[in-house]
Design an enzyme around this catalytic site. Sequence first.
Site, PDB file in Angstrom:
ATOM      1  N   VAL A 184       7.764   0.431   1.341  1.00 62.99           N
ATOM      2  CA  VAL A 184       8.412   0.869   2.570  1.00 62.99           C
ATOM      3  C   VAL A 184       7.337   1.054   3.636  1.00 62.99           C
ATOM      4  O   VAL A 184       6.211   1.445   3.331  1.00 62.99           O
ATOM      5  CB  VAL A 184       9.187   2.189   2.328  1.00 62.99           C
ATOM      6  CG1 VAL A 184       8.247   3.293   1.859  1.00 62.99           C
ATOM      7  CG2 VAL A 184       9.940   2.627   3.569  1.00 62.99           C
ATOM      8  N   TYR A 201       0.814  -1.211   0.000  1.00 63.16           N
ATOM      9  CA  TYR A 201       0.000   0.000   0.000  1.00 63.16           C
ATOM     10  C   TYR A 201       0.852   1.268   0.000  1.00 63.16           C
ATOM     11  O   TYR A 201       0.334   2.350  -0.222  1.00 63.16           O
ATOM     12  CB  TYR A 201      -0.915   0.019   1.228  1.00 63.16           C
ATOM     13  CG  TYR A 201      -2.011  -1.023   1.186  1.00 63.16           C
ATOM     14  CD1 TYR A 201      -3.310  -0.672   0.817  1.00 63.16           C
ATOM     15  CD2 TYR A 201      -1.768  -2.347   1.500  1.00 63.16           C
ATOM     16  CE1 TYR A 201      -4.319  -1.624   0.761  1.00 63.16           C
ATOM     17  CE2 TYR A 201      -2.766  -3.302   1.445  1.00 63.16           C
ATOM     18  CZ  TYR A 201      -4.041  -2.931   1.081  1.00 63.16           C
ATOM     19  OH  TYR A 201      -5.036  -3.871   1.028  1.00 63.16           O
ATOM     20  N   HIS A 202       2.173   1.127   0.236  1.00 66.12           N
ATOM     21  CA  HIS A 202       3.008   2.309   0.496  1.00 66.12           C
ATOM     22  C   HIS A 202       4.454   1.977   0.141  1.00 66.12           C
ATOM     23  O   HIS A 202       5.192   1.497   0.997  1.00 66.12           O
ATOM     24  CB  HIS A 202       2.877   2.657   1.970  1.00 66.12           C
ATOM     25  CG  HIS A 202       3.572   3.914   2.403  1.00 66.12           C
ATOM     26  ND1 HIS A 202       4.901   3.949   2.773  1.00 66.12           N
ATOM     27  CD2 HIS A 202       3.121   5.172   2.560  1.00 66.12           C
ATOM     28  CE1 HIS A 202       5.229   5.164   3.149  1.00 66.12           C
ATOM     29  NE2 HIS A 202       4.174   5.929   3.028  1.00 66.12           N
ATOM     30  N   PHE A 203       4.932   2.139  -1.046  1.00 66.80           N
ATOM     31  CA  PHE A 203       4.295   2.712  -2.229  1.00 66.80           C
ATOM     32  C   PHE A 203       4.374   1.684  -3.365  1.00 66.80           C
ATOM     33  O   PHE A 203       5.187   0.753  -3.305  1.00 66.80           O
ATOM     34  CB  PHE A 203       5.039   3.976  -2.687  1.00 66.80           C
ATOM     35  CG  PHE A 203       5.172   5.048  -1.655  1.00 66.80           C
ATOM     36  CD1 PHE A 203       4.133   5.941  -1.436  1.00 66.80           C
ATOM     37  CD2 PHE A 203       6.325   5.168  -0.901  1.00 66.80           C
ATOM     38  CE1 PHE A 203       4.258   6.960  -0.509  1.00 66.80           C
ATOM     39  CE2 PHE A 203       6.444   6.177   0.042  1.00 66.80           C
ATOM     40  CZ  PHE A 203       5.410   7.061   0.248  1.00 66.80           C
TER      41      PHE A 203
END
Length: 729
Positions: free
Chosen positions: A625, A618-620
């Site tokens: 990370v 979800y990130h990124f």
Amino acid sequence: MAVQAALQRQALNAMGRPTPAIAPRPAREHQPAAAITSHADREHRFAAAIASQSEREHRSAAGIVSQSAHEFRSAAGSASHLAHEYPGTASRSVQEQPPVPETASGRAYEDRPAAIMAEQAYTVVLDYTPEGGLTVSATPGRDVVIDPTQPATSMSAFKALARTPVTALDGAALAALVRGEIAAVFGSAYDQEGVNPAIRLTEGVHGTLTEVLDIARHAGAWRRGRVRAAGRIDGPDLVAGVVEIAWQTAQVFAMQVGLHLCMAEARFHGGAPLEADALAVSAGPVEVVAEVVHIDLIPRPRLRIDAEFRRGATVVARIRALSLEIREAPGLPVGPEAGGVIPRFFGRRNVFGDRALLGEFHMTHSARGDLDIALGPEFTRYAGRRATRMPNHGLQLCDRVMAVEGERGKLTGATGHTEYDSPADAWYYAESANASMPNVVYMETSLQSALLLGYFLGATLTAPQEDYSLRNLDGTATVLREVDLRDKTIQQTSKLLNTTVLVGAVLQTFSYELSVDGEPFYEGESLFGFFNARALANQNGLDNGEFVPAWLDAQPDRPAVRVIDVAARRAAGTGFRCATGHLAMLDRIEVVDGGGKFDQGYLRAARPVREDDWFFSYHFHLDPVMPGSLGVEAVIQAMQEWAVDTGLAAELVAPEFVLPVGVPMSWRYRGQILADEKEMSLEVHIKSVERRPGRVRVIGDASVWKPGMRIYELLDVAIELRGVGAGNR
């Protein structure tokens, strides 16, 4: 902030310009869509850059947030300090950046194939246009492709673009949808003031939807939505009648979730081939249950349903993989032109009826789609490359860009106004130990709106050959008042204070303020860095490459330690509210009573890190990370569990956790948790426990490690227990 605002007003007045602002409920504009392309229309056009408006313009362009809660370093000192923390970077003037290329204007979005699923029987080709209506052709015996799409989780669930209490429709409501009167049926949030006249319910020839019994947005086997309805098959083409009813059912669901609201001059289009199984169908009334298998905003707003038709207890027909897409009229641009110019109104209005420059469609592309659709053709070069992106799915916390006062390529003095709708059924309300929105979402929604402004203005275009990763570096933020944000629209104002361009990195400092119902509730300042791979690979952490052990490990005589079993309390599901699901960051906490730097108590905890941890996807996108804000959230959870275990809640009536008002929390990040780090560990030094009527507040300082390196330092992290009768602040 008040002083800064006053200085800004003085500067703008001296320049003969009105003070820029977004009112909490601005008046609805009545100008045509074309008006937003005018250079004179500052509210709906990316205007010329405004001058720097406060005493900050007297500082050098690279001033960045200090490790102190309230101070900022000078530009030269900050750049020098970061050059040590990220070896390989060297100063390069902002004025030396290459000009923004004069590339083609906003392009129309090319067709993309839709994934489909089915078994066998009839392969049906559905074609729909507003001019030609719906046509259905069926060929027996052909196979179609199976899509292995998995059911949604609470994090990946589609967030509707509008909310309505209307979940059932009678014949009169369906007739209104045939006329295109969507707002009259579902409410004012669906009013686009005539920009989508072709979005309307199709009238059936061989089959007609007669009543919608229930629309449930997160029901069904796929947890993406379900519609229960009634219809009538008129024949003589029975397969076509079944498909028409299924098509109308899909249209109703699409309109109810607002799938069309992020586009203008759009229309429904049928997708790829579907599969129909006409078991025992005949003319007459039928009951239909349609389940949404897939719904998304990229590559275009679209959904796909499976439907089952019954008469009594008998299944008479099935439809699988009926695809519906919202598509712009041929040749119309769907994103910004070169330089970030908005060529037309894209159809999205906020809950107050105000036009957005960019909407959820663009934000979704900025997270996991085509960056040129979100930001303009200059970003086409990043396709398939690791590039700066917004977080995605449930961690994407910026929905719309309402206004930008600034110009692409001018990387100082700009202001952006964005919005985020916080639905009451959002995953973080259900999973937080807090009474309302958890701190991680406060941090993410404010930081995301700021980074979007800098990225839109062209921070990475200063060196387009680089693959930049975005990292937050420093910040200070303060909660201004207690507020329940469920079903609220958060208005975000971000100011780009300054930019420093280095070889291998770009540093940008922002201030930001979040408001709801016209009142600010959160403010802060933060430093971001865009780093190339070499700069990221040479991070030295907080201690210049040296390993600094946790306080407990540094004690010559190891003190007595007791353990808080968070996992057992979470599993029991009783007693005081505990973080669960995606927000369950800790299972076990070590405590030294009376220990730590302040002799008030010491906490230490560790969390295993796995490659399949939810936050990496979800990130990124293409640059996984762990969000630094989740490290802060883990610290807060350790303090909350300590407060409960220590009995601080015992003196309060029906206590619950709230975010403390008026405590500036500061952070420094000099590293990140990656999927191969194996473990994140943390420590907290409790430094005060403050008791007031109906409240207990705990403040501490903390650090976070990855293996071999201390990477986060947090000052004045605070939690608060509020009892009944204490009132809001």
